[in-house]
Design a protein around this motif. Structure first.
Motif, PDB file in Angstrom:
ATOM      1  N   GLY A  40       0.803  -1.226   0.000  1.00  0.00           N
ATOM      2  CA  GLY A  40       0.000   0.000   0.000  1.00  0.00           C
ATOM      3  C   GLY A  40       0.827   1.263   0.000  1.00  0.00           C
ATOM      4  N   VAL A  41       1.841   1.302   0.874  1.00  0.00           N
ATOM      5  CA  VAL A  41       2.626   2.522   1.005  1.00  0.00           C
ATOM      6  C   VAL A  41       3.428   2.806  -0.266  1.00  0.00           C
ATOM      7  N   ASN A  44       1.138   4.309  -2.775  1.00  0.00           N
ATOM      8  CA  ASN A  44       0.901   5.704  -2.370  1.00  0.00           C
ATOM      9  C   ASN A  44       2.054   6.604  -2.768  1.00  0.00           C
ATOM     10  N   ALA A  48       1.799   9.635  -5.326  1.00  0.00           N
ATOM     11  CA  ALA A  48       2.041  11.001  -4.828  1.00  0.00           C
ATOM     12  C   ALA A  48       3.135  11.687  -5.633  1.00  0.00           C
ATOM     13  N   ALA A  84       3.474  10.909   1.514  1.00  0.00           N
ATOM     14  CA  ALA A  84       2.925   9.565   1.374  1.00  0.00           C
ATOM     15  C   ALA A  84       3.300   8.703   2.572  1.00  0.00           C
ATOM     16  N   SER A  89      -1.320   3.699   5.094  1.00  0.00           N
ATOM     17  CA  SER A  89      -0.984   3.089   3.806  1.00  0.00           C
ATOM     18  C   SER A  89      -2.227   2.686   3.020  1.00  0.00           C
ATOM     19  N   TRP A  93      -7.157   6.891  -2.806  1.00  0.00           N
ATOM     20  CA  TRP A  93      -6.283   7.610  -3.740  1.00  0.00           C
ATOM     21  C   TRP A  93      -6.579   9.098  -3.790  1.00  0.00           C
ATOM     22  N   THR A  96      -4.629  11.147  -1.212  1.00  0.00           N
ATOM     23  CA  THR A  96      -3.252  11.411  -1.619  1.00  0.00           C
ATOM     24  C   THR A  96      -3.217  12.538  -2.643  1.00  0.00           C
TER      25      THR A  96
END
Lengths: 300, 193
Positions: A40-41, A44, A48, A84, A89, A93, A96
């Motif tokens: 997830g992170v 992201n 980002a 981010a 996480s 969307w 972000t």
């Protein structure tokens, strides 16, 4: 611009070198983050960075400034990576998107871009999201919740996790600490800010911990949980928004540590690093004004 | 004692009159272009706010309530504030003619600083005692002064920044004030009321 005037001080290199080194220093921590909590992170971060570069390019075009040197200096990318990392996480969307766009367009480009922004753009983006969407911003993953992920079970049972900070977080923060120390070794950042941020935070925590052990968390917990280490080494040290004099940096860092502890312990938000950094950003010009170094040959 | 400390923390940080309650924005924008003038303005406003907060309490308690004239509260508070400002103006004029000249029109305009009338009215609304009113007024003034001086130092830095033409001057100053207010949101929840 043929001959620059003295003194000929050797610096750590161009803006691009500095920004690249900051990203290298973040990599071990990010790798551990992905290993513990899934992809997830990473998604992201990539998203980002793309949003940040698009916003930066759009604003530069509107302002009639050259695109290439400002896009390639990496400052927008660092802002995006830090933001981010600060988000949960599994943040949707569009959060972000909003946070990064606000950070780049309003907190950075409206002030004239890199070098002029008075507030740390990543933290402005984070605080805007935290105030606008408080519920989504506190959906942090516990390791037990990472389903279908091999680390989830290991982390909840293995005794090497969960002693200092949150489970898994102490290792991620430890790796951020290593990256930060490498930055100091490479002279990208000076020791003043990280040491005073963490020192004052630990001191405040130690005093209250000794007063009442049941009510207040231990200093180690404060250092290794939340964004304390990431904030002290990577966010508070932003050369644009921090205080610029050596003595001023000590006050600046100490202020961040104290405000972080106050907001964490008695405030309404779970982590105070972002607010503390913004509050001290606000005070930085004033601190600089009163801590100007003495000019050689002049009396105070 | 704790009670007064709480009032101070509340008015200076948590419920800052400029950044959280959005009162007194005109001098905040108008006198923050230079650090020296804003320091002078901060001192003058601190003096006026504390004194008018005390005076308006006395007027409300011993004149309006005892005579049953509560409906004249707003107008009599404005009168009290105008008198205190006039007094301050005379003091500044005699003690520091330079500051008097630098502050110019903004000194008499403290009368129309909504934070001053706001403090006086809030004191009545929250039924503060004499000491509470004084501390409340002083705290509001300290919060106002601190934010004004920090803002002035920030604006001196923004003045040399490469701000897009459309945003120069008051526009970017208002955006900055908004971002400062964002940072002050961090104090929310510090004092449970």
């Amino acid at each position: 611009m043929s001959t620059p005037s003295s003194p000929y001080v050797h610096t750590a290199g161009s803006v691009t070198t500095v920004m690249l080194r900051v990203i290298y220093a973040l990599l071990p921590g990010i790798a551990a983050y992905v290993w513990f909590f899934g992809w997830g992170v990473a998604v992201n971060i990539v998203f980002a960075v793309v949003v940040a570069l698009v916003c930066e390019a759009g604003m530069l075009a509107l302002r009639g400034r050259p695109l290439k040197p400002f896009l390639l200096d990496g400052s927008a990318a660092v802002t995006a990576v830090l933001l981010a990392l600060a988000l949960p996480s599994l943040a949707p969307w569009w959060m972000t998107l909003i946070g990064t766009a606000f950070a780049i367009i309003i907190a950075k480009q409206l002030y004239g871009g890199l070098g002029f922004n008075p507030f740390n753009p990543a933290m402005i983006g984070y605080v805007v999201l935290l105030i606008s969407f408080p519920r989504e911003m506190t959906l942090w993953l516990a390791p037990e919740m990472v389903s279908g992920h091999s680390m989830g079970e290991t982390m909840s049972t293995n005794p090497i996790f969960g002693h200092l900070g949150g489970k898994g977080w102490e290792w991620i923060n430890g790796l951020f600490l290593l990256g930060g120390l490498w930055l100091i070794y490479k002279k990208v950042i000076s020791w003043h800010i990280p040491v005073t941020v963490l020192g004052s935070l630990a001191l405040m925590a130690a005093v209250y911990f000794l007063i009442d052990r049941d009510l207040y968390a231990s200093p180690l917990f404060h250092l290794f949980s939340g964004a304390a280490i990431l904030g002290a080494f990577f966010i508070a040290t932003d050369p644009v928004t921090a205080s610029t004099t050596p003595r001023g940096r000590l006050y600046y860092g100490a202020g961040i540590g104290v405000f972080t502890y106050i907001i964490r312990t008695w405030g309404g938000y779970p982590d105070g690093i972002a607010f503390a950094v913004l509050l001290m950003n606000m005070a930085a010009p004033m601190i600089d004004y009163y801590t100007r170094p003495r000019v050689f040959g002049h009396k105070d | 004692m704790t009670e007064y400390a709480l009032i101070l923390v509340s008015t200076v940080l948590v419920n800052n009159f400029v950044l959280v309650k959005f009162l007194g924005l005109c001098p905040f924008m108008g006198v923050s272009r230079k650090l020296e003038t804003s320091t002078g303005m901060a001192l003058a406003t601190t003096f006026v706010l504390t004194l008018s907060s005390i005076c308006s309490y006395l007027v409300n308690e011993y004149l309006l309530i005892s005579l049953g004239l509560e409906y004249l509260r707003t107008i009599s508070f404005i009168l009290v504030i105008a008198v205190v400002v006039q007094f301050t103006e005379m003091v500044v004029h005699k003690t520091s003619p330079l500051l008097y000249q630098v502050l110019g029109i903004f000194l008499p305009l403290i009368t129309t600083n909504c934070a001053v009338l706001g403090v006086a009215l809030l004191n009545v609304q929250e039924q503060h005692s004499f000491m509470q009113s004084a501390v409340y007024g002083f705290g509001a003034a300290v919060g106002f002064s601190m934010v004004l001086i920090l803002f002035a130092a920030l604006r001196e830095r923004i003045l040399v920044a490469d701000v897009p033409v459309a945003f120069r001057g008051p526009a970017i100053a208002l955006i900055t004030a908004g971002l400062m207010s964002l940072a002050f949101m961090g104090f929310a929840g510090l004092i449970k009321s």
